[in-house]
Scaffold this motif. Structure first.
Motif, PDB file in Angstrom:
ATOM      1  N   SER A 182      35.598   9.981  -2.678  1.00 24.83           N
ATOM      2  CA  SER A 182      36.197   8.682  -2.343  1.00 24.83           C
ATOM      3  C   SER A 182      35.353   7.923  -1.323  1.00 24.83           C
ATOM      4  O   SER A 182      35.400   6.705  -1.253  1.00 24.83           O
ATOM      5  N   LEU A 183      34.606   8.678  -0.503  1.00 22.48           N
ATOM      6  CA  LEU A 183      33.828   8.013   0.553  1.00 22.48           C
ATOM      7  C   LEU A 183      32.345   7.817   0.205  1.00 22.48           C
ATOM      8  O   LEU A 183      31.585   7.293   1.008  1.00 22.48           O
ATOM      9  N   LEU A 184      31.981   8.247  -1.007  1.00 18.70           N
ATOM     10  CA  LEU A 184      30.569   8.204  -1.389  1.00 18.70           C
ATOM     11  C   LEU A 184      29.905   6.833  -1.167  1.00 18.70           C
ATOM     12  O   LEU A 184      28.865   6.751  -0.501  1.00 18.70           O
ATOM     13  N   PRO A 185      30.499   5.738  -1.678  1.00 17.09           N
ATOM     14  CA  PRO A 185      29.857   4.427  -1.467  1.00 17.09           C
ATOM     15  C   PRO A 185      29.710   4.073   0.013  1.00 17.09           C
ATOM     16  O   PRO A 185      28.709   3.484   0.415  1.00 17.09           O
ATOM     17  N   VAL A 186      30.727   4.463   0.811  1.00 20.46           N
ATOM     18  CA  VAL A 186      30.677   4.144   2.248  1.00 20.46           C
ATOM     19  C   VAL A 186      29.542   4.921   2.915  1.00 20.46           C
ATOM     20  O   VAL A 186      28.758   4.357   3.703  1.00 20.46           O
ATOM     21  N   ILE A 187      29.436   6.200   2.572  1.00 14.22           N
ATOM     22  CA  ILE A 187      28.374   7.018   3.176  1.00 14.22           C
ATOM     23  C   ILE A 187      27.006   6.495   2.769  1.00 14.22           C
ATOM     24  O   ILE A 187      26.100   6.351   3.603  1.00 14.22           O
ATOM     25  N   ILE A 188      26.878   6.155   1.486  1.00 12.75           N
ATOM     26  CA  ILE A 188      25.578   5.636   1.018  1.00 12.75           C
ATOM     27  C   ILE A 188      25.264   4.306   1.706  1.00 12.75           C
ATOM     28  O   ILE A 188      24.132   4.059   2.147  1.00 12.75           O
TER      29      ILE A 188
END
Lengths: 236, 558
Positions: B365-371
């Motif tokens: 769920s947080l992948l885009p935010v981390i990237i």
């Protein structure tokens, strides 16, 4: 062609140029002479639109450099006293870059670059990075780059420094050609013999102020320019 | 005479390393603040080096000394010191001995060649000792902390370290000669330097990331390595033996080997000094001009191409102002090859957690935010604009004399910065879509965020450079690394990213009446709000560029 009207440039509390006025007509080669720090480079830089000035006006073909600097710059070519140019480019890439900046057509740039690099015997070195050029080669490159957009007015700051005798001779001939085809030259020099032989008019500047100007023969009045210059800067 | 020559060499060396002198004295000497800043930065860098080697020494010392392998410990420490001295000084040696600009000047004076060579070698020796100290001081401190102080070991260490630096000097002088020979035959020296520096940097990064594994292996196989070194390169074994066992014959043997090698190399160089100093450094025959039809471009395109060429001609410029994109390309490649596990590894590295199961956050769920955060961090190191104007240097008056408007000059600089950062951002967003299973909306958000971040960094950098220009430089390093514009450009951009991140974290914790945002809410809000925030700041930068900076630009007199 070039009108400098009451030009004043102040650095801090020092007047580098003090109410200087000069008018250069079409077809004239105008020599600008003075001791080191007299204000020659500052005046030329103001004319080239590099430096802002505090008072006065500068017009090229009646166009104010303050109000329309781009139009003025299209008509002029400036050669600095020190040919510090982009060392990461090769000679030919630098010339092509300058041609792009001045919007020189492809055909014209190809013709003129070939012509002038042949005249200055720089063609064989055009593929070299500028970082490997000698001072004289850089100076030749700057001179060629100044000629490829066919300027109407050339502003040259010590243009003969670093040039070999043949290139100096070629440049003098080109300066005469530009003037005979309706252009004008305003240049500073410390080589008084060159100024005396080449210039139609001469201006002598001291501490930012013009101390004498006029036709070369009027300024020298049967003496050598060296004697006149030394007398003026020491006694006036 | 030797003292005078050495003094000149040391000044030149200091100048090359720190570049603190102005071109002219007309603008006065450095301010106290600047001196203080450079001093603090130097202390910080030395501190980092000492800390790094201290940590390495600690990891080696405990297991080796516990097992009575003090000899292995000192051999390994000696190996590190020797490696650092050799790598650290080989390029300086090449420049000092074989490419010095004052060779011809000195040859015209009544100075014996051996004095010149000795003064240059001594200056390089001092650099070697400095590099050696970075390794040996923390290693000695760690050892004494573990086993207690021993004055005799300290004396042996100091002498052994000095002898090792002599040996390293002779090898780096020989290596410098080979390097000079190789470089002199290269057509594209700058390309070689760029590739070499990048390879060196990434090797170091690889070494640093795998340090734990390497140290574990060193501890496990240290005795084996020591035995090999004894056969292949005895001086390091002699160094370890002399210190660990207070063995005088080993120390004398090390001194003998070092003195012999340095004497041979000094004599060899002295004999060939005139030949080296007067060898043809020109490029005759390397560049052959073939006439071809030149094509036209618009002034802005020509200026953009010029920025491109300038960037790729300078290893310093790439390393200091454009590294983020190289990392982003590697990151995109890693995402394609390894998939989401790259993010897990990154988070583990970030929190220094070496447990593979150390995360209980649902990454999906947080992948885009981390990237987005990774891109944001990397983009801050991608600030070519913040020194691009200053890099015009003495060519700036010529540029100003051309029929170019303010925007004609600054837009290509901003555009290059944007393009350099945007290309890897596109690669990352494509990788996210195809490899990580991000939705098209999420991939688009990552792309937009990356581009807006880069646009902000470029505009901010340009603003800093116009407000703090520096044209009176001799070496571009003075502009790229030490100018106020590059400092404010890069640190300021990082500051804005920190400000946003801090603000967002505070908001996330206190939203929903103090309960905080859910992970799903965070993933929905984080990137759009970042895009909004940085668009706003980019707009402010653009407005400042159109007003305050424009006025300042016209007033600049280089």
């Amino acid at each position: 062609m070039l009108t400098i009207d009451n030009l004043t440039k102040i650095y801090g509390n020092k007047k580098a140029v003090d109410a200087l006025s000069i008018h250069i007509n079409k077809g004239e080669i105008y020599g600008f002479i003075g001791h080191n720090g007299a204000g020659k480079t500052t005046t030329i830089k103001c004319c080239a639109g590099i430096l802002n000035f505090d008072e006065g006006e500068i017009y090229v073909d009646g166009i104010s450099i303050k109000e329309n600097p781009i139009e003025v710059k299209k008509r002029i070519a400036y050669i600095p006293d020190n040919p510090e140019i982009y060392e990461f480019l090769s000679g030919i890439k630098y010339l092509n870059f300058i041609a792009d900046i001045y919007g020189v057509s492809e055909n014209e740039r190809n013709t003129l670059i070939n012509k002038y690099s042949d005249i200055f015997e720089l063609t064989a070195d055009l593929a070299k990075p500028i970082s490997e050029y000698s001072h004289g080669m850089k100076q030749k490159l700057v001179v060629i780059s100044a000629l490829i957009h066919k300027p109407r007015l050339m502003l040259l700051d010590e243009p003969f420094v670093g040039l070999d005798p043949k290139a100096s001779h070629t440049l003098k001939q080109l300066m005469k050609d530009i003037c005979s085809s309706g252009g004008a030259i305003f240049f500073s020099t410390h080589v008084l013999e060159v100024a005396e032989k080449l210039c139609d008019k001469i201006a002598i500047i001291r501490n930012g102020a013009l101390i004498v100007h006029g036709k070369t023969e009027e300024v020298t009045a049967n003496a050598s320019l060296e004697d006149v210059f030394l007398e003026l800067v020491e006694n006036v | 005479m030797f003292k005078t020559l050495l003094f000149i060499q040391l000044r030149a060396l200091f100048y090359t390393m720190f570049m603190t002198k102005r071109v002219t004295g007309s603008k006065g000497s450095k301010t106290l603040i600047k001196k203080l800043f450079i001093g603090l930065l130097t202390v910080y860098l030395i501190g980092c080096m000492l800390f790094f080697f201290g940590v390495v020494a600690m990891q080696l010392c405990e297991p080796l000394v516990k097992n009575g392998l003090d000899l292995v410990y000192f051999v390994l420490i000696g190996l590190m010191a020797f490696f650092l001295m050799f790598i650290g000084s080989i390029f300086i040696t090449e420049k000092q001995l074989y490419e010095a600009n004052d060779n011809e000047l000195l040859l015209s004076m009544p100075v014996p060649a051996v004095y010149v060579v000795l003064s240059r070698i001594t200056a390089v020796l001092l650099v070697n000792i400095l590099y050696g100290a970075f390794t040996l001081i923390p290693a000695t401190a760690v050892y004494f902390f573990r086993v207690g102080f021993d004055a005799v070991i300290l004396v042996y260490l100091i002498l052994g370290g000095l002898f090792l630096s002599l040996l390293s000097l002779s090898l780096s002088a020989a290596g410098g000669w080979l390097l000079a020979l190789f470089i002199s035959n290269l057509k594209r020296k700058k390309l070689f330097s760029t590739v070499f520096m990048l390879a060196f940097f990434f090797s170091f990064m690889g070494l640093y990331t795998n340090l734990q594994k390497i140290l574990t292996r060193l501890v496990a196989r240290g005795a084996e390595l020591t035995d090999s070194l004894r056969k292949v390169f005895p001086p390091l074994f002699l160094f370890g033996k002399s210190v660990a066992e207070k063995d005088l014959p080993s120390l004398i043997a090390l001194l003998f080997i070092s003195l012999v090698s340095v004497t041979i190399i000094t004599l060899l160089i002295s004999r060939s000094f005139i030949k080296i100093a007067t060898k043809n450094k020109g490029s005759a025959g390397k560049y052959i001009y073939k006439q071809r039809h030149l094509t036209a471009a618009s002034p802005r395109k020509a200026l953009f191409i010029k920025e491109f060429k300038r960037f790729f001609s300078s290893v310093n410029y790439i390393m200091n102002s454009g590294l983020g994109s190289i990392f982003m390309i590697i990151f995109a490649g890693a995402l394609v090859i390894k998939g989401p596990s790259v993010i897990t590894s990154l988070l583990q590295t970030a929190v220094n957690n070496h447990s593979p199961t150390g995360f209980d956050i649902p990454l999906d769920s947080l992948l885009p935010v981390i990237i987005g955060a990774v891109i944001g961090f990397l983009v801050t190191t991608n600030d070519t604009a913040c020194c691009s104007l200053s890099l015009e240097g003495k060519a700036f008056p010529l540029l100003k004399s051309m029929p170019l408007g303010y925007y004609d000059i600054i837009v290509p600089k901003i555009a290059f910065n944007l393009a350099w950062g945007a290309i890897p951002v596109v690669l990352i967003s494509v990788a996210c879509f195809f490899r990580l299973g991000c939705s098209s909306w999420e991939s688009l958000l990552i792309l937009l965020a990356g581009i807006i971040f880069q646009l902000f960094t470029a505009l901010w950098g340009m603003l800093c450079n116009i407000l703090f220009p520096k044209f009176d430089w001799i070496s571009e390093v003075m502009v790229i690394k030490q100018s106020a514009a590059s400092l404010f450009g890069i640190l300021g951009a990082m500051g804005f990213f920190g400000l946003y991140a801090g603000g967002f974290i505070l908001f996330s914790l206190n939203a929903n009446g103090g309960e905080g945002l859910s992970l799903e809410q965070v993933s929905r809000i984080a990137l759009p709000s970042a895009i909004g925030f940085f668009s706003l700041i980019a707009a402010v930068c653009a407005a400042l560029l159109a007003s305050v900076a424009k006025k300042k630009f016209h007033a600049i007199s280089a």
